[in-house]
Design an enzyme around this catalytic site. Structure first.
Site, short mmCIF file in Angstrom:
data_model
loop_
_atom_site.label_atom_id
_atom_site.label_comp_id
_atom_site.label_asym_id
_atom_site.label_seq_id
_atom_site.Cartn_x
_atom_site.Cartn_y
_atom_site.Cartn_z
N GLU A 1 -2.50 -1.90 4.24
CA GLU A 1 -3.32 -2.41 5.11
C GLU A 1 -3.28 -2.33 6.77
O GLU A 1 -3.03 -3.08 7.47
CB GLU A 1 -3.22 -4.08 5.04
CG GLU A 1 -3.69 -4.58 3.58
CD GLU A 1 -3.51 -5.95 3.11
OE1 GLU A 1 -4.28 -6.65 2.57
OE2 GLU A 1 -2.38 -6.54 3.57
N GLU B 1 -3.29 -4.01 -5.64
CA GLU B 1 -3.14 -5.46 -5.68
C GLU B 1 -4.41 -6.23 -6.51
O GLU B 1 -5.47 -5.71 -6.39
CB GLU B 1 -3.03 -6.00 -4.26
CG GLU B 1 -2.03 -5.62 -3.42
CD GLU B 1 -1.75 -6.24 -1.98
OE1 GLU B 1 -2.49 -7.10 -1.96
OE2 GLU B 1 -1.20 -5.61 -1.34
#
Length: 1016
Positions: free
Chosen positions: A451, A517
């Site tokens: 991220e 994820e």
């Protein structure tokens, strides 16, 4: 010191005098010493150090590193350990936001000035034996969060950033005979902290071991082991390259296969090769490790080092467009794992091994190290136990990425993005990870971080990793910044619904696809995950799923009453913070398994089994193991009573499917029967004892029609002015005309002497304590009218009087409830009472047009606290919901009511059981209530010590009120727990109650275990 601290806000100032990164091999004097596991070249400095805490650099003590400065009056502190766990600063949980956001105005690379905790550490060590000619002594800080300055005997040694890889410094030139003083300062924030915005607790200090290491004159500074496996898997070559500090020779041997000594100069240009025929290959199913022995000799032939290296020979990579291990397509059944436990990121070898055993026992075969390199022994354990690892470098700039995505920053502002000042730090972190971890067979992919948007800097990292190794490179952030898709060798996404994954792959076939994820397991969650796993075995390019995440993060705290509890964001008095968003674990902070882990085990099991009347079908999802490696047992039962067992012999090859006759026979006697199939380990494994269940399934079959209860005749009815009394065989009931419901239900011969089983009037209930997922998508706002409808009744005078119909075999009392929703809703509650005390309940709701779907639909009944045990025939033994019941099995189970609420970090809807045919809630003498579902498939049911409203009001399990009652909630259905994500994804439509549709729920209850005497 001044020159160092003046530079901590410079992102280019990554380290000073830190030794180059190298492999994590250990060296011993000889094979005998290696066999003990204790190296005479190593000395841990773990223990008690002297410590001084300052809130910022201005508060530190100048010159404290000088050996003449007396620190005896300083505090003591444990190393390794976080300072926040030892009374200094505060543990701070943040998800996206930087910990200083809104506190100080700092720009990328700058550090807060007023609040930048600094820990000054001092320890001494004795040096009695002089170093031999050419020997060196180094100190390694395995983990220091987030920047470290080091002095030795008053002399500045060096500086380093990157919290999660070793920082090693040479002490040779400052070493003195006798006592030596090591002084360290650990800064909470440096420019490198901008690269460490992971979703975790923000902590600081020396949280991993500190180790002194002696290096002989001729020392293997670095070891590189690579394996090559032939296309037909019939042969392999192990290549060993050793970098020496001085001219010498190296010999490498594997299980009797060796190579001739090779003379190596300090550049280490020589390579040793070992050929193996018919090698035993490493995989998660068979993590076989070859024992490589490296011996280093100096130019006189004297042995200087013996180096054992565990080598897993395997081939992993993208072949024919898909990820393969040893030639077979692999599905990575994974989890994300923070290195975090009861002591924060101070994780011992034993605690880490416990985690890996839990994962392996649950069928997990892959781990992503979110989002930083773990302690080196984690990889050693993964090699030995068999886990595929995505090793992720220490990088996350989520807050900066968020600013770009939301338009508050431009793409040019992205961090690290295309900013040249940040590239050295990134390449340094990548190299520190790779060089330390490169020899571990368990690592199958390198990850550039998490991220952090995209850009040329991350592309450069990916290109560098590919230039030094052949393992695929992973990075998910190119989803947000698609300018450089070549950054990642796989398509990686987060929290995409399974249907969207399938839709994407229908059009894009360029790369293998993984969800790095998914299934955000926050609180009571992990619903509908079966859709993802099923797709992975149907779509060749969908090859990996990694649950977020393995264990709750939390800080153990003590409340004002001395009770221990797991704290989350804000509980340590910190700000900013992100509340309980750290409670995402399949296991709790103390590693207690949650029902989510049990469900994961069922979905990840290596044998997919279907049970029908006609046969048992076994799909072997193993790649290299046949189903006959396990013992299989088939059990026939009826309502929890085992009627028959029989072994099942299977021989399903990896990747194949076969069917077998059912080795037990259903009886002719009418009833409901369960056929359970269980595969268990035949021998002890490192992660479980023999007999551990690795796969299971159940088929439920009914023979004949279900028996219907016989009516017992009409009870006595007393038509009072304000109440309707009903009396029969050993019971009495009182229905209020003015309070809108069943006021009393007593077990006993007379009303006065009977045992009261109701604590309040049963009420229609449409609400449950919001789960973390429901809070995330705004359930409390969208569905708030159903809370009002559940809690608040019209004024007494507005209650319509019940209708009373006396029949030959029963009396029927019907209530009409006008629910306070807008538009208005209606609910009918009809009780049919027979002479034996059985009460049939029919609950009908007519929701107002356009209202949202109800969180649940059922009846809330409060009984006395001494009815504190529950026994039920239905799904169990653990908690289950309509979208998370794959692992549940129909059977008869019992538990204490006080144990039925799963203790999620923040209390929420929990403790439900699906498919409940009947349930009994009783006291120690067996007196209580029996509830029965009318539907053949059962009802949903919970028995808890608290109402949904009390659960909702509690911030932690210790905040729940003292137990004063038992609350029963039979229901037609409760909303599924969901979990595609925890910030917007609703429960899937098929797992929600129909919207704006009339619904009816039927069940019955009856007092049990009492007589006119023993029911008092």
């Amino acid at each position: 010191m001044t020159s160092v601290t003046d530079r901590i806000a410079d992102p280019r100032f990554v380290s000073e005098n830190r030794l180059p990164a190298h492999s994590d091999h250990r060296w011993f004097r000889d094979a005998a010493e290696a066999a003990t596991g204790a190296s005479s070249f190593e000395r841990s400095l773990a223990g008690t150090w002297k410590f001084h805490y300052a809130e910022n650099l201005e508060g530190t003590i100048p010159g404290f590193e000088d050996p003449d400065v007396d620190v005896s009056g300083w505090d003591d502190i444990r190393v390794p350990g976080h300072i926040q766990y030892q009374g200094y600063s505060r543990a701070q949980y943040c998800n996206v936001q930087y910990p200083w956001d809104g506190v100080e105005d700092v720009q990328p690379g700058e550090v807060p000035q007023s609040y930048n905790p600094v820990g000054s550490y001092v320890t001494t060590f004795a040096h009695e034996t002089p170093l031999a000619d050419g020997e060196r002594l180094t100190v390694t800080f395995e983990g220091a969060e987030s920047a470290i300055v080091v002095w030795h005997n008053g002399t500045y040694v060096g500086y380093a950033t990157d919290s999660f890889t070793p920082s090693e410094f040479d002490l040779t030139d400052t070493l003195v005979p006798g006592e030596n003083r090591l002084a360290v300062q650990v800064l909470r924030f440096s420019s490198g902290a901008w690269l460490e915005d992971q979703d975790f607790y923000r902590l600081s200090g020396l949280f991993r071991d500190v180790v002194l290491r002696r290096r002989p004159r001729v020392h293997a500074e670095d070891v590189r082991v690579r394996t090559e496996v032939a296309d037909d898997l019939g042969a392999a070559t192990v290549r060993v390259r050793v970098r020496l500090t001085a001219p010498g020779t190296v010999t490498a041997t594997i299980a009797g296969h060796g190579s001739a000594p090779v003379a190596l100069d300090p550049a280490g240009d020589g390579e040793l090769t070992i050929a193996l025929d018919a090698p035993r290959l490493w995989s998660a199913e068979d993590p076989y490790l070859h024992d490589l022995r490296i011996e280093v000799r100096d130019d006189s032939g004297a042995l200087t080092e013996h180096i054992p290296v565990a080598v897993g020979i395997r081939r992993f990579g993208i072949e024919d467009g898909v990820l393969r291990i040893n030639g077979s397509r692999v599905v990575l059944k994974g989890v994300n794992r923070h290195e975090f436990g009861l002591n924060g990121r101070v994780m011992t070898y034993e605690e880490t091994e416990q985690d890996i055993r839990i994962l392996k026992a649950a069928g997990v075969d892959a781990v992503r190290t979110s989002h930083y390199p773990n302690s080196t022994f984690f990889y050693e354990l993964c090699d030995r136990y068999g886990l595929y690892v995505i090793d992720e470098m220490n990088l996350e700039t989520h807050a900066a990425w968020d600013a770009v995505v939301q338009g508050r920053w431009t793409e040019a502002d992205a961090l690290p993005g295309d900013r040249p000042d940040w590239l050295p730090a990134l390449l340094d972190r990548a190299a520190s990870m790779f060089e330390r971890d490169k020899n571990h067979a368990s690592i199958v992919m390198w990850s550039c971080g998490n991220e952090s948007y995209g850009g040329t800097n991350l592309l450069a990292v990916a290109d560098w990793l590919r230039s030094v190794d052949d393992r695929p490179v992973h990075y998910e952030g190119i989803r947000a910044d698609p300018r450089h898709p070549q950054t990642s060798d796989v398509t990686s996404r987060m929290y995409v619904p399974a249907a969207e994954v399938e839709q994407y792959l229908a059009e894009h076939r360029e790369k293998p696809y993984i969800l790095c994820e998914y299934a955000h397991a926050m609180g009571n969650s992990f619903g509908a995950v079966d859709k993802y796993v099923e797709l992975a075995y149907r779509e060749p390019l969908f090859q990996g799923v990694f649950v977020w995440d393995f264990a709750d993060q939390g800080v153990m705290l003590t409340d004002e009453l001395g009770r221990r509890y797991g704290g989350y964001g804000g509980d340590s008095g910190e700000a900013p913070h992100d509340f309980e968003f750290c409670g995402n674990g399949l296991v709790l902070l103390d590693r207690t398994p949650t029902p989510k882990l049990i469900e994961l085990k069922q979905l990840y099991q290596p044998l997919h089994i279907e049970v029908t009347r006609e046969g048992i079908t076994v799909e072997n999802r193993h790649l290299f193991t046949g189903s006959d490696a396990y013992d299989a047992l088939v059990t026939l039962s009826r309502e929890g009573e085992v009627l028959q067992t029989a072994p099942l012999t299977t021989g399903v090859a990896p990747g194949e499917t076969a069917s077998f006759p059912v080795p037990v026979e259903l009886p002719d006697e009418p009833g409901e029967y369960a056929i359970d199939v269980s595969f268990t380990t035949r021998e002890d494994a490192p992660w479980a004892a023999a007999g551990h269940e690795v796969a299971s399934a159940q088929g439920v079959f009914r023979v004949g029609a279900p028996a219907r209860p016989r009516r017992a005749g009409a009870p006595v009815v007393i038509q009072g002015l304000h109440n309707v009394g009903v009396r029969g065989d050993g019971f009495s009931a009182l229905f209020s005309r003015i309070h809108g419901g069943l006021l009393s239900y007593r077990l006993g011969a007379t009303h006065d002497s009977g045992r009261e089983l109701l604590r309040s009037i049963p009420r229609p209930n449409f609400w449950h304590a919001p789960t973390s997922n429901e809070r995330g998508w705004g359930m409390t706002t969208r569905d708030g009218q159903w809370l009002v409808a559940s809690r608040y009744e019209p004024a007494h005078d507005d209650h319509p009087a019940p209708t009373v119909e006396v029949r030959d075999d029963a009396v029927v009392i019907a209530y009409r409830h006008d629910l306070p929703t807008v538009p208005a809703s209606e609910c009918d509650l009809v009780y049919t009472v027979t002479a034996d005390g059985r009460i049939d309940v029919a609950l009908t709701v007519r929701p107002g047009e356009g209202l949202s779907d109800m969180p649940e639909f059922g009846l809330l009944m409060e009984t006395t606290r001494d009815l504190d045990r529950v026994r039920w025939y239905g799904d169990g033994p653990h908690e289950s919901y309509v979208d998370r019941r794959s692992a549940s099995r129909l059977g008869v189970y019992e538990a204490a009511v006080a144990d039925m609420l799963t203790p999620y970090m923040r209390p929420q809807e929990a403790g439900n059981r699906t498919g409940v045919r009947w349930a009994e809630v009783t006291d120690a003498h067996g007196v209580g209530l029996r509830l029965e579902a009318e539907s053949e498939g059962g009802m949903e049911f919970s028995a808890l010590p608290w109402t949904p409203f009390e659960v909702e009001n509690a911030a932690h399990p210790v905040d729940l009120p003292p137990i004063r009652k038992t609350v029963l909630r039979p229901a037609l259905m409760r909303r599924g727990v969901g979990g595609d994500d925890s910030w917007g994804a609703l429960t899937h439509p098929e797992h929600r109650l129909p919207q704006s549709e009339e619904l009816t729920f039927r069940f019955s209850f009856q007092g049990i275990g009492g007589s006119s005497r023993d029911a008092r």
